[in-house]
Design a protein around this motif. Sequence first.
Motif, short mmCIF file in Angstrom:
data_model
loop_
_atom_site.label_atom_id
_atom_site.label_comp_id
_atom_site.label_asym_id
_atom_site.label_seq_id
_atom_site.Cartn_x
_atom_site.Cartn_y
_atom_site.Cartn_z
N GLN A 191 8.96 44.35 11.83
CA GLN A 191 10.52 44.14 11.15
C GLN A 191 10.81 45.80 10.26
OE1 GLN A 191 9.94 40.55 8.77
NE2 GLN A 191 10.93 39.26 10.63
N PHE A 237 22.35 50.23 15.85
CA PHE A 237 21.60 48.90 16.00
C PHE A 237 21.90 47.72 14.78
CE2 PHE A 237 19.23 52.93 16.40
CZ PHE A 237 18.43 52.21 17.46
N THR A 238 22.48 46.31 15.37
CA THR A 238 22.67 45.60 14.71
C THR A 238 21.23 44.22 14.15
OG1 THR A 238 23.74 44.82 16.85
CG2 THR A 238 23.19 43.13 15.30
N ALA A 239 21.03 44.57 13.00
CA ALA A 239 19.79 43.22 12.28
C ALA A 239 20.35 42.66 11.98
CB ALA A 239 19.46 44.59 11.68
N THR A 240 19.42 41.63 11.40
CA THR A 240 19.08 40.11 11.19
C THR A 240 18.92 40.07 9.48
OG1 THR A 240 19.60 39.04 12.31
CG2 THR A 240 19.43 37.56 11.28
N SER A 279 14.99 41.58 10.93
CA SER A 279 14.13 41.55 12.39
C SER A 279 16.02 42.76 12.57
CB SER A 279 14.51 40.57 13.01
OG SER A 279 15.29 39.94 12.66
N VAL A 280 15.47 44.09 14.10
CA VAL A 280 16.44 44.47 14.69
C VAL A 280 15.99 43.92 15.77
CG1 VAL A 280 17.34 47.10 14.67
CG2 VAL A 280 16.28 46.25 12.79
N GLU A 281 17.55 43.63 16.95
CA GLU A 281 17.69 43.44 18.28
C GLU A 281 17.90 45.35 18.79
OE1 GLU A 281 21.43 42.70 19.79
OE2 GLU A 281 21.67 40.96 17.97
N ASP A 282 16.52 44.79 20.45
CA ASP A 282 15.76 46.37 19.93
C ASP A 282 15.52 47.21 19.64
OD1 ASP A 282 17.70 45.29 22.85
OD2 ASP A 282 19.14 46.08 22.64
N ARG A 283 13.99 46.44 19.36
CA ARG A 283 13.07 47.08 17.55
C ARG A 283 12.32 48.14 18.43
NH1 ARG A 283 11.46 50.22 15.71
NH2 ARG A 283 10.04 50.05 13.61
N THR A 296 24.19 39.54 9.28
CA THR A 296 24.12 40.45 10.55
C THR A 296 24.37 41.55 9.88
OG1 THR A 296 24.20 38.92 12.25
CG2 THR A 296 24.63 41.42 12.61
#
Length: 356
Positions: free
Chosen positions: A168, A110-113, A130-134, A194
């Motif tokens: 989050q 997963f990619t997160a910010t 915050s995570v893409e495609d949470r 990221t």
Amino acid sequence: MTANTGHSVALSFEDGVTRFISVTPGQTVADASYRARINIPLDCRDGACGTCKAFCESGSYDGGDYIEEALTEDEADAGYCLPCQMTPESDLVLRISGTAEMAKSGVGRFTATIEQLHWYADNTAGLTLSVEDREQLAYLPGQYMNVLVPGTDQQRSYSFSSGPDAEQLTFLIRTAPDGAMTTYLKERAAVGDTLVLEGPKGSFFLREVKRPVLMLAGGTGIAPQLAMLEKIAQAAAGGAVPAHPIHLAYGATWDKDLIEVEALERYAAAIPGFTFSTIVADAESQHPRKGYVTQHLLPEHLNDGDVDVYLCGPPAMVDAVRRYFAGEGIEPANFYYERFAVGAVPAPALAGAGAA
């Protein structure tokens, strides 16, 4: 999930990887697994061979039809089941024989910010992501993610301190001198960066509360306990109040190492039967309870051994607690534990967390 849409089943593999599947009403776990392209061990599909035998950690189900050679009555009574025959009656957690690799199911990536980087003290950070495609990242309270350290080929493992339904994700990080993650957080990290996460992983997670619970935490080992308490608090708010008392003993070396105490106070107000105590080892501390967590456990917390223990802390603490139980002649009904080492990549959770 509701009765109309089915149930969520967590498949916990021997290498610590957990994958979640959705099982529709009347569907077997095996069929749902294969539809999700997760090849759990399977042979006859008729309840005759026992190849798919699994252990149900949590939840209720209809065991279906099978023969004694595949699953004995004693095994069924102990919680073993056959995914090729069973249909869930609630959300489930199943311990699956074999690894995720054997099941041809990889670890989630997963990619997160970074949304917030908060320093509790010079050696302890809180990270909010915050995570893409949470919605694709499902986990059990108590599990962890591997976080790749930006600019390096290294990764570190951190337990969620947020509950599984949080929008989050939050993590608590104990820093180490010259550590890869420490250097990144203190010298380069900024809101908006990221991060890449892999998981979820770990066999240290909350099971059904079937008896009194004793939680023990040391330092940032409070993180998975917070995730567990959040899950329990949500259930209590929905009317599913724990049927047994839960006590948390939280120890730290120094006063500054006691963090998220306000969160524990909120959980004490939200969860009937939940109590907690904080302990500081520093002899110079003005804290009312000094020493080690085992020095502040009461007979009701141990319940003559009829207790489920969840322990997360450094190796020395885990070893000390095990010696304490042995010295007291107490063998907990279940003892789930996870060791962590500051500034190092921990061994797979399965090797350090489980029922002993």
